[in-house]
Design an enzyme around this catalytic site. Sequence first.
Site, mmCIF file in Angstrom:
data_model
loop_
_atom_site.group_PDB
_atom_site.id
_atom_site.type_symbol
_atom_site.label_atom_id
_atom_site.label_comp_id
_atom_site.label_asym_id
_atom_site.label_seq_id
_atom_site.Cartn_x
_atom_site.Cartn_y
_atom_site.Cartn_z
ATOM 1 N N ASP A 42 0.834 -1.211 0.000
ATOM 2 C CA ASP A 42 0.000 0.000 0.000
ATOM 3 C C ASP A 42 0.869 1.262 0.000
ATOM 4 O O ASP A 42 0.356 2.377 -0.043
ATOM 5 C CB ASP A 42 -1.011 -0.007 1.151
ATOM 6 C CG ASP A 42 -0.369 0.119 2.516
ATOM 7 O OD1 ASP A 42 0.863 -0.060 2.621
ATOM 8 O OD2 ASP A 42 -1.099 0.396 3.495
ATOM 9 N N SER A 43 2.183 1.061 0.001
ATOM 10 C CA SER A 43 3.110 2.193 -0.185
ATOM 11 C C SER A 43 2.845 2.876 -1.530
ATOM 12 O O SER A 43 3.292 4.007 -1.759
ATOM 13 C CB SER A 43 4.568 1.715 -0.122
ATOM 14 O OG SER A 43 4.769 0.615 -0.991
ATOM 15 N N ASP A 81 -1.307 -6.162 0.014
ATOM 16 C CA ASP A 81 -1.598 -5.429 1.244
ATOM 17 C C ASP A 81 -3.078 -5.095 1.330
ATOM 18 O O ASP A 81 -3.665 -4.621 0.345
ATOM 19 C CB ASP A 81 -0.845 -4.078 1.209
ATOM 20 C CG ASP A 81 0.310 -4.026 2.177
ATOM 21 O OD1 ASP A 81 0.350 -4.842 3.119
ATOM 22 O OD2 ASP A 81 1.184 -3.149 1.985
ATOM 23 N N LYS A 110 -1.578 -9.299 3.212
ATOM 24 C CA LYS A 110 -0.796 -8.805 4.365
ATOM 25 C C LYS A 110 -1.621 -7.753 5.089
ATOM 26 O O LYS A 110 -2.287 -6.943 4.436
ATOM 27 C CB LYS A 110 0.541 -8.198 3.908
ATOM 28 C CG LYS A 110 1.323 -7.570 5.073
ATOM 29 C CD LYS A 110 2.760 -7.253 4.716
ATOM 30 C CE LYS A 110 2.986 -5.920 4.045
ATOM 31 N NZ LYS A 110 2.565 -4.737 4.836
ATOM 32 N N GLU A 112 -1.266 -4.891 8.507
ATOM 33 C CA GLU A 112 -0.385 -4.311 9.521
ATOM 34 C C GLU A 112 -1.001 -4.614 10.880
ATOM 35 O O GLU A 112 -2.219 -4.526 11.050
ATOM 36 C CB GLU A 112 -0.230 -2.806 9.285
ATOM 37 C CG GLU A 112 0.563 -2.520 8.036
ATOM 38 C CD GLU A 112 0.828 -1.039 7.800
ATOM 39 O OE1 GLU A 112 0.655 -0.219 8.716
ATOM 40 O OE2 GLU A 112 1.198 -0.706 6.654
ATOM 41 N N GLU A 176 9.478 -4.059 10.344
ATOM 42 C CA GLU A 176 9.874 -2.775 9.744
ATOM 43 C C GLU A 176 10.551 -1.874 10.774
ATOM 44 O O GLU A 176 9.968 -1.531 11.816
ATOM 45 C CB GLU A 176 8.646 -2.064 9.133
ATOM 46 C CG GLU A 176 9.018 -0.751 8.453
ATOM 47 C CD GLU A 176 8.038 -0.271 7.406
ATOM 48 O OE1 GLU A 176 7.079 -0.995 7.058
ATOM 49 O OE2 GLU A 176 8.230 0.863 6.920
#
Length: 257
Positions: A42-43, A81, A110, A112, A176
């Site tokens: 999602d970056s 993501d 994925k 977070e 991270e």
Amino acid sequence: MKTKIKNFLNKKNKRKLICLTSYAKSISRILDKYCDLILVGDSLANVLYGMKTTHNLKLETMIDHAKSVKLGTKNSLLVVDMPKNSYKNPNQAVKNAKLIIKKTGCDAIKIENNSYNLNIVKALKKSKIDVMGHIGYTPQFKKKFKAEGKNRKEQIKLLRQAQNIEKAGAFSIVLECISKKTANKITQLLKIPTIGIGSSNVCDGQILVTDDMLGISGFYPKFVKKFVNLEKIIENSIKKYKKEIISKKFPNNNNSF
Ligand code: KIV
């Protein structure tokens, strides 16, 4: 368990796992030759859409990019993501993860992790959806960048968090910006592979945002190594293109009908 996931897990303790992000087929078709895992991160909210955070990214945007990435991905494990707000509760998470998998053909998703969403990992696992966790600096939940795990209190918290995520059923976990000492302890403690970004070379594998390591994102924090300055190479090519059009060198007879 899916063969691709099994193969990925089997590499832990044999060699480092190679992971990179991709937002489109043009890159994934190259990465697919070398990467164990390709992440549609999602970056892309920051890198492609110029958003200040990843918080307002739409599920449909992730699905569209993942569809393109899938076109270039045959061998690597394809992970997508889930954007923030697409997994606020277990039911929503399962519904949206199933939609991502159905529309894109990806292998896993994925999320977070924060202190409250272990139940999401459990619900996904229960629905037979392969899920990757993500701890340390998690841009969906943290306002300010900070490396984590540098003191004993943070280390204990991260170790516990990682252990709980593994227990909840995640097949792997991104670490991270976690200190080397803590990343090492987590990697030694867990059976599932740890994938580091800014978390030193002690992790089972590494991931970077591809646009960063190619030098085209314009954002290069300490943990990024620019393996090439693609921006310069692209710029020189565009300059040459412009020059050749003006001088009528391009297109020549070979490029014409
Ligand atoms: O969104 C992303 O690209 C990521 C990687 C940096 C791990 O989550």
